[in-house]
Write a protein that holds these residues in place. Structure first.
Motif, PDB file in Angstrom:
ATOM      1  N   ASN A   1     -21.660 -17.419  23.588  1.00 38.96           N
ATOM      2  CA  ASN A   1     -20.082 -17.221  23.800  1.00 38.96           C
ATOM      3  C   ASN A   1     -20.270 -16.848  24.876  1.00 38.96           C
TER       4      ASN A   1
ATOM      5  N   THR B   1     -25.100 -15.739  18.434  1.00 35.66           N
ATOM      6  CA  THR B   1     -23.967 -18.029  18.768  1.00 35.66           C
ATOM      7  C   THR B   1     -23.996 -17.151  20.053  1.00 35.66           C
TER       8      THR B   1
ATOM      9  N   SER C   1     -17.531 -15.308  18.317  1.00 37.69           N
ATOM     10  CA  SER C   1     -19.098 -16.566  18.086  1.00 37.69           C
ATOM     11  C   SER C   1     -18.744 -17.082  17.419  1.00 37.69           C
TER      12      SER C   1
ATOM     13  N   PRO D   1     -19.658 -22.252  18.857  1.00 39.19           N
ATOM     14  CA  PRO D   1     -20.813 -21.523  20.125  1.00 39.19           C
ATOM     15  C   PRO D   1     -19.931 -21.901  21.291  1.00 39.19           C
TER      16      PRO D   1
ATOM     17  N   PRO E   1     -20.790 -20.714  13.053  1.00 33.97           N
ATOM     18  CA  PRO E   1     -20.810 -20.827  14.131  1.00 33.97           C
ATOM     19  C   PRO E   1     -19.771 -21.171  15.046  1.00 33.97           C
TER      20      PRO E   1
END
Length: 518
Positions: free
Chosen positions: A207, A205, A235, A262, A260
């Motif tokens: 980040n 994910t 994340s 994000p 997630p």
């Protein structure tokens, strides 16, 4: 609102009403903004709890010249009432929780590394503060790790019986609980014991910290009814079902549902909405950055196979090199760099040793430089084959050659004569046979002295000796023993010779190394 702050009223049945800016739908896979805190004093949000009228929030470090405090925010994220101070000062508050008795728990458990602005030495104790309903100040409860090692932690959960659970940040989430009941306001911390671990997954994910963000645990929260808990990283959010109030068992052995989170600015705080249907998150950002509080609908995403409605997994062609790296890949890369460095160091040492050995061998086989004197103590150095070794100004020459042969090298200015001749000083600092006379039979003065045994041996004439520098101005020297005065004849000799010396057969001074101009 002040009464709400002191009373810590129970969470209401509905989530806070979003502000006008939150009516628009957020992009797929992203959190929906609720509101943005309007004060730089509360920008570094590390812990968050939702209430019926807004939020409780803590900042994990104090603003310049201030203290870390507990804040109350309304539904639009504005600070209301008077923030509550810690007494004594909290060191690094990192998370916030509320129990079924409406007691607020503050996790003062951070212990940053030097690279993150902390100290090299570990904290002797960490702490959880409790702010009971109606209380005006929180109470400190100190805890201590049994091995005294440095651990940074940012996540706090409460077990079904009210026991605090601490989860360390990285590289693996260690789960710790107190060995016994908390002891308020003591300087010695209650010992902690480890009861398991929680390891986040490499979800990919996006980040701000890339692959590091997948693993760093930054917050946790319990649902209002206590049947679920959630642990977050930079994340993602990991939700577990809790049975019979056993949170430790749930997070150490249960299977999580992953949502997630994000591209949050620097997501650290998480809480449930008051109805338990949504996650609410906040970021720890610098004072000049404005990051909104976000909300998410929980999902159940399998890492690497996210659906388009939540978070599309990047295609292999679109992934950056860093996104494709795993923790194991990084470990191998670091090890390879270390091995390469060791090989280069060993190769350098071998090269230096060989170079030095080659220079020593070359010096041993080539001998001294032509015309140079041997080094002191260098008895093993081979002699020069042309006997041209010279001497240094003012030094004593080596042994003379055999009679009739040329000596190796020349004499030096002010040096004593060759071996085989008397070393008694003659006039002008020379040996017997100095300027104007002298020989091997005795000392000769200026214009006097004894005659050598072989007056015609031109191959054995002592050379012209310069004046001695140990005499005042070098001239005239005092008459040595056995010599005569300037111009005075010597007993037993005729009056021939240069400068009145009484040397018989002295042909113009050649026998004494002096040849006058013709």
């Amino acid at each position: 609102m002040t009464s709400q702050l002191l009373g810590l009223g129970a969470p209401a049945a509905a989530a806070p009403s979003p502000s006008a800016t939150t009516g628009q739908a957020a992009a797929a896979g992203a959190g929906q903004p609720i509101c943005t805190p309007d004060s730089s004093k509360i920008n570094e949000i590390s812990g968050l709890v939702a209430t019926a009228t807004g939020y409780y929030a803590i900042n994990d470090s104090a603003p310049a010249g201030g203290k870390a405090r507990i804040f109350t925010l309304d539904a639009s994220c504005k600070v209301v009432g008077t923030p509550i101070n810690y007494d004594p000062v909290a060191r690094d508050p990192e998370d916030l929780a509320i129990d079924k008795n409406e007691t607020l728990w503050i996790a003062d458990i951070g212990d940053n590394t030097e690279a993150s602005g902390g100290s090299a030495a570990p904290r002797p104790t960490v702490a959880v503060w409790t702010l009971a309903k109606g209380a005006k100040a929180p109470v400190i409860n100190r805890l201590a790790y049994p091995d005294g090692k440095k651990r940074d932690a940012e996540a706090l959960l409460l077990n079904g019986d009210g026991t605090p659970i601490i989860i360390t940040k990285e590289p693996v989430g260690e789960v710790w609980v107190p060995e016994g009941p908390l002891q308020p306001n003591t300087t010695k911390g209650v010992k902690l014991k480890q009861v398991g671990t929680f390891t986040p997954q490499e979800t990919k994910t996006p980040n701000p910290l890339s692959f590091l963000g997948y693993k760093a645990i930054t917050g946790a929260a319990s649902s209002p009814d206590g049947t679920r808990v959630v642990i977050r990283t930079y994340s993602d959010a990991y939700e577990f079902d809790v049975k019979d109030g056993d949170v430790v068992k749930a997070i150490t052995s249960g299977k999580p549902r992953i949502t997630p989170l994000p591209n949050e600015a620097r997501g650290e705080a998480i809480t449930y909405s008051t109805d338990g249907k949504q996650y609410i998150t906040a970021s720890d950002v610098p004072a000049d950055v404005r990051a909104p509080i976000l909300r998410y609908t929980p999902q159940n995403v399998t890492p690497g196979k996210a659906g388009g409605a939540v978070l599309p997994t990047p295609k292999p062609d679109d992934r950056s090199f860093l996104e494709d790296l795993t923790l194991q890949d990084i470990t191998y890369m670091v090890a390879a760099v270390g091995i390469l460095g060791l090989i280069l160091v060993v190769a350098g040492i071998i090269g230096i040793r060989r170079s030095r050995a080659a220079r020593r061998l070359a010096a041993a086989t080539s001998g001294p430089i032509r015309g140079s004197a041997p080094r002191p103590g260098d008895d093993d150095a081979p002699p020069s084959d042309d006997n041209t070794t010279g001497t240094v100004y003012g030094a004593r020459p080596g042994a003379s050659a055999a009679r009739g042969a040329s000596a190796p090298g020349g004499t030096v200015y002010g040096a004593s004569g060759p071996a085989g001749f008397s070393n008694d000083p003659g006039p002008f600092g020379g040996n017997d046979g100095g300027f104007g006379g002298g020989g091997n039979a005795g000392n000769g003065g200026f214009g006097g002295g004894s005659h050598p045994s072989d007056p015609r041996d031109f191959n054995h004439q002592p050379g012209f000796a310069p004046p001695s520098y140990d005499q005042p101005r070098g001239f005239p020297p005092p008459a040595p023993q056995g010599g005569g005065m300037y111009g005075a004849p010597q007993p037993g000799y005729d009056q021939r010779g240069a400068y009145g010396s009484g040397h018989p057969g002295d042909h113009d001074g050649y026998e004494r190394g002096y040849a006058p101009h013709r």
